[in-house]
Motif scaffolding. Structure first.
Motif, PDB file in Angstrom:
ATOM      1  N   VAL A 283       0.839  -1.206   0.000  1.00  0.00           N
ATOM      2  CA  VAL A 283       0.000   0.000   0.000  1.00  0.00           C
ATOM      3  C   VAL A 283       0.869   1.250   0.000  1.00  0.00           C
ATOM      4  O   VAL A 283       0.613   2.207  -0.745  1.00  0.00           O
ATOM      5  N   LYS A 284       1.894   1.248   0.813  1.00  0.00           N
ATOM      6  CA  LYS A 284       2.772   2.411   0.960  1.00  0.00           C
ATOM      7  C   LYS A 284       3.437   2.784  -0.358  1.00  0.00           C
ATOM      8  O   LYS A 284       3.362   3.939  -0.804  1.00  0.00           O
ATOM      9  N   TYR A 285       4.080   1.816  -1.001  1.00  0.00           N
ATOM     10  CA  TYR A 285       4.829   2.126  -2.214  1.00  0.00           C
ATOM     11  C   TYR A 285       3.933   2.231  -3.447  1.00  0.00           C
ATOM     12  O   TYR A 285       4.301   2.897  -4.410  1.00  0.00           O
ATOM     13  N   LEU A 286       2.781   1.599  -3.399  1.00  0.00           N
ATOM     14  CA  LEU A 286       1.822   1.786  -4.487  1.00  0.00           C
ATOM     15  C   LEU A 286       1.300   3.216  -4.491  1.00  0.00           C
ATOM     16  O   LEU A 286       1.183   3.846  -5.553  1.00  0.00           O
ATOM     17  N   LEU A 287       1.005   3.749  -3.311  1.00  0.00           N
ATOM     18  CA  LEU A 287       0.572   5.139  -3.197  1.00  0.00           C
ATOM     19  C   LEU A 287       1.690   6.089  -3.608  1.00  0.00           C
ATOM     20  O   LEU A 287       1.448   7.101  -4.273  1.00  0.00           O
ATOM     21  N   PHE A 288       2.910   5.751  -3.245  1.00  0.00           N
ATOM     22  CA  PHE A 288       4.057   6.583  -3.624  1.00  0.00           C
ATOM     23  C   PHE A 288       4.216   6.631  -5.143  1.00  0.00           C
ATOM     24  O   PHE A 288       4.384   7.709  -5.728  1.00  0.00           O
ATOM     25  N   LEU A 289       4.178   5.474  -5.810  1.00  0.00           N
ATOM     26  CA  LEU A 289       4.325   5.422  -7.266  1.00  0.00           C
ATOM     27  C   LEU A 289       3.160   6.116  -7.967  1.00  0.00           C
ATOM     28  O   LEU A 289       3.350   6.790  -8.993  1.00  0.00           O
ATOM     29  N   PHE A 290       1.961   5.957  -7.407  1.00  0.00           N
ATOM     30  CA  PHE A 290       0.770   6.617  -7.939  1.00  0.00           C
ATOM     31  C   PHE A 290       0.971   8.132  -7.955  1.00  0.00           C
ATOM     32  O   PHE A 290       0.718   8.813  -8.955  1.00  0.00           O
ATOM     33  N   ASN A 291       1.434   8.670  -6.836  1.00  0.00           N
ATOM     34  CA  ASN A 291       1.661  10.115  -6.730  1.00  0.00           C
ATOM     35  C   ASN A 291       2.850  10.558  -7.568  1.00  0.00           C
ATOM     36  O   ASN A 291       2.833  11.668  -8.133  1.00  0.00           O
ATOM     37  N   MET A 292       3.861   9.711  -7.651  1.00  0.00           N
ATOM     38  CA  MET A 292       5.046  10.054  -8.438  1.00  0.00           C
ATOM     39  C   MET A 292       4.686  10.218  -9.911  1.00  0.00           C
ATOM     40  O   MET A 292       5.205  11.116 -10.593  1.00  0.00           O
ATOM     41  N   LEU A 293       3.787   9.370 -10.399  1.00  0.00           N
ATOM     42  CA  LEU A 293       3.353   9.446 -11.791  1.00  0.00           C
ATOM     43  C   LEU A 293       2.679  10.781 -12.067  1.00  0.00           C
ATOM     44  O   LEU A 293       3.032  11.502 -13.015  1.00  0.00           O
ATOM     45  N   PHE A 294       1.700  11.148 -11.229  1.00  0.00           N
ATOM     46  CA  PHE A 294       0.961  12.392 -11.453  1.00  0.00           C
ATOM     47  C   PHE A 294       1.796  13.618 -11.088  1.00  0.00           C
ATOM     48  O   PHE A 294       1.562  14.708 -11.607  1.00  0.00           O
ATOM     49  N   TRP A 295       2.777  13.445 -10.209  1.00  0.00           N
ATOM     50  CA  TRP A 295       3.706  14.529  -9.914  1.00  0.00           C
ATOM     51  C   TRP A 295       4.536  14.847 -11.161  1.00  0.00           C
ATOM     52  O   TRP A 295       4.758  16.031 -11.484  1.00  0.00           O
ATOM     53  N   SER A 296       4.970  13.833 -11.870  1.00  0.00           N
ATOM     54  CA  SER A 296       5.726  14.034 -13.116  1.00  0.00           C
ATOM     55  C   SER A 296       4.859  14.694 -14.178  1.00  0.00           C
ATOM     56  O   SER A 296       5.315  15.591 -14.898  1.00  0.00           O
ATOM     57  N   ILE A 297       3.592  14.259 -14.280  1.00  0.00           N
ATOM     58  CA  ILE A 297       2.668  14.863 -15.244  1.00  0.00           C
ATOM     59  C   ILE A 297       2.461  16.340 -14.934  1.00  0.00           C
ATOM     60  O   ILE A 297       2.393  17.183 -15.840  1.00  0.00           O
ATOM     61  N   SER A 298       2.377  16.676 -13.648  1.00  0.00           N
ATOM     62  CA  SER A 298       2.166  18.077 -13.262  1.00  0.00           C
ATOM     63  C   SER A 298       3.359  18.939 -13.674  1.00  0.00           C
ATOM     64  O   SER A 298       3.187  20.088 -14.103  1.00  0.00           O
TER      65      SER A 298
ATOM     66  N   LEU B 263     -15.242   8.759 -16.039  1.00  0.00           N
ATOM     67  CA  LEU B 263     -14.918   7.655 -15.134  1.00  0.00           C
ATOM     68  C   LEU B 263     -13.402   7.457 -15.045  1.00  0.00           C
ATOM     69  O   LEU B 263     -12.862   7.179 -13.972  1.00  0.00           O
ATOM     70  N   GLY B 264     -12.733   7.627 -16.189  1.00  0.00           N
ATOM     71  CA  GLY B 264     -11.283   7.499 -16.203  1.00  0.00           C
ATOM     72  C   GLY B 264     -10.601   8.566 -15.362  1.00  0.00           C
ATOM     73  O   GLY B 264      -9.523   8.327 -14.803  1.00  0.00           O
ATOM     74  N   LEU B 265     -11.209   9.753 -15.264  1.00  0.00           N
ATOM     75  CA  LEU B 265     -10.668  10.809 -14.407  1.00  0.00           C
ATOM     76  C   LEU B 265     -10.997  10.558 -12.939  1.00  0.00           C
ATOM     77  O   LEU B 265     -10.202  10.887 -12.048  1.00  0.00           O
ATOM     78  N   ALA B 266     -12.168   9.976 -12.693  1.00  0.00           N
ATOM     79  CA  ALA B 266     -12.621   9.785 -11.312  1.00  0.00           C
ATOM     80  C   ALA B 266     -11.922   8.618 -10.626  1.00  0.00           C
ATOM     81  O   ALA B 266     -11.597   8.704  -9.435  1.00  0.00           O
ATOM     82  N   ILE B 267     -11.682   7.531 -11.359  1.00  0.00           N
ATOM     83  CA  ILE B 267     -11.117   6.321 -10.742  1.00  0.00           C
ATOM     84  C   ILE B 267      -9.752   6.574 -10.096  1.00  0.00           C
ATOM     85  O   ILE B 267      -9.533   6.185  -8.940  1.00  0.00           O
ATOM     86  N   PRO B 268      -8.780   7.227 -10.785  1.00  0.00           N
ATOM     87  CA  PRO B 268      -7.497   7.483 -10.115  1.00  0.00           C
ATOM     88  C   PRO B 268      -7.648   8.318  -8.849  1.00  0.00           C
ATOM     89  O   PRO B 268      -6.921   8.082  -7.862  1.00  0.00           O
ATOM     90  N   GLN B 269      -8.571   9.272  -8.857  1.00  0.00           N
ATOM     91  CA  GLN B 269      -8.781  10.100  -7.667  1.00  0.00           C
ATOM     92  C   GLN B 269      -9.337   9.263  -6.519  1.00  0.00           C
ATOM     93  O   GLN B 269      -8.871   9.375  -5.368  1.00  0.00           O
TER      94      GLN B 269
ATOM     95  N   VAL C 159      -9.045   6.019  -6.168  1.00  0.00           N
ATOM     96  CA  VAL C 159      -7.989   5.082  -5.751  1.00  0.00           C
ATOM     97  C   VAL C 159      -6.999   5.780  -4.823  1.00  0.00           C
ATOM     98  O   VAL C 159      -6.585   5.228  -3.790  1.00  0.00           O
ATOM     99  N   GLY C 160      -6.626   7.023  -5.178  1.00  0.00           N
ATOM    100  CA  GLY C 160      -5.706   7.788  -4.336  1.00  0.00           C
ATOM    101  C   GLY C 160      -6.283   8.058  -2.959  1.00  0.00           C
ATOM    102  O   GLY C 160      -5.583   7.939  -1.942  1.00  0.00           O
ATOM    103  N   ILE C 161      -7.567   8.420  -2.902  1.00  0.00           N
ATOM    104  CA  ILE C 161      -8.231   8.673  -1.611  1.00  0.00           C
ATOM    105  C   ILE C 161      -8.281   7.396  -0.784  1.00  0.00           C
ATOM    106  O   ILE C 161      -7.985   7.399   0.417  1.00  0.00           O
TER     107      ILE C 161
END
Length: 278
Positions: A18-33, A239-245, A247-249
């Protein structure tokens, strides 16, 4: 006793998956930002956007920078919070993501409920874009692409192009494009030699005569019809925009609860470490 103490001290409630999955999830969108902010800054520095600002409520470059910066801050909290197991940062990330999701949901509902007002606003934007058609090359290419894609011309009809100073039909207009429409309004042909002046003088013609050469229907009705016929596609995008959000929550809340349990375990161990019977 020593074996029991060792197991108790080594045990952790925090699941590394859970810890590193959340980290990688945020890292992906951090790079996109970062990419969004970079594109926005480049677009703002390299070209002036007076025409875009005149026909749009917000400069697209500024919008990219603002959205990218907000995404950067939110995902930064998620990255550091998950990596350092910081409850405060994870709570900030979860709350911000929840607010973003709710704002998107409210915007979608309001857009559906007040569809007439939304249509009116789109009409204003298209009319303003027509007025500034020759002022910005990117805006011109965008309008041409839209008219070709939807096989339309103008906002409500092809005569909307009279609102542009180069295409208006007044006798005082000295432009060679007087009473014309852009080439993107013309019907597609299979001729090898393309007649880029096919829209010349089309506003002088009535609908029945003009429709033999150009698209006479406006782009607003075409856009509305496209939305109605592609509701499943738009729903899939939403739905594609909502699901990642979501999942992150969900992941952040799971990790927060696990960290809280781990803190309680550490408190329990520290309180009983001095106990000789522990």
């Amino acid at each position: 006793m020593a074996r029991s103490r060792t197991l108790g001290e080594d045990f952790t409630f925090v699941n590394p998956v859970v810890k590193y999955l959340l980290f990688l999830f945020n890292m992906l969108f951090w790079s996109i930002s970062l990419v969004m902010v970079g594109i926005g800054v480049y677009a703002r520095v390299m070209k002036h956007a007076e025409a875009a600002m005149a026909c749009l409520a917000v400069d697209p470059a500024i919008l990219l920078i603002v959205v990218g910066a907000l995404m950067f801050l939110i995902t930064f909290c998620g990255c550091i919070g998950s990596l350092r197991e910081n409850i405060c940062l994870l709570q900030t990330f979860s709350i911000c993501l929840t607010l973003v999701f709710l704002l998107q949901l409210v915007a979608g509902v309001l857009g559906f409920v007040f569809s007439d007002k939304a249509r009116s606003k789109v009409s204003e934007i298209i009319d303003s874009a027509i007025i500034h058609y020759r002022d910005d090359l990117d805006l011109q290419n965008l309008i041409d692409y839209g008219q070709k894609q939807f096989s339309c011309c103008g906002g409500i009809s092809y005569k909307d192009w009279s609102h542009n100073m180069y295409f208006n039909c007044t006798l005082e207009n000295p432009s060679r494009e007087r009473c014309s429409v852009p080439y993107s309004c013309c019907l597609r042909t299979t001729e090898k030699v393309i007649n880029t002046m096919c829209g010349h003088g089309m506003q002088d013609l009535e609908y029945l005569a003009a429709e033999e050469y150009i698209y006479t229907n406006g782009c607003i009705d075409k856009l509305v019809n496209w939305i109605h016929s592609n509701l499943f596609l738009l729903g899939g995008v939403a739905l594609g925009l909502a699901i990642p959000q979501l999942v992150g929550i969900l992941l952040s809340q799971i990790l927060i609860n696990q960290i809280k349990d781990q803190i309680e375990l550490q408190k329990y161990n520290s309180q009983h470490r001095a106990d000789p019977w522990y």
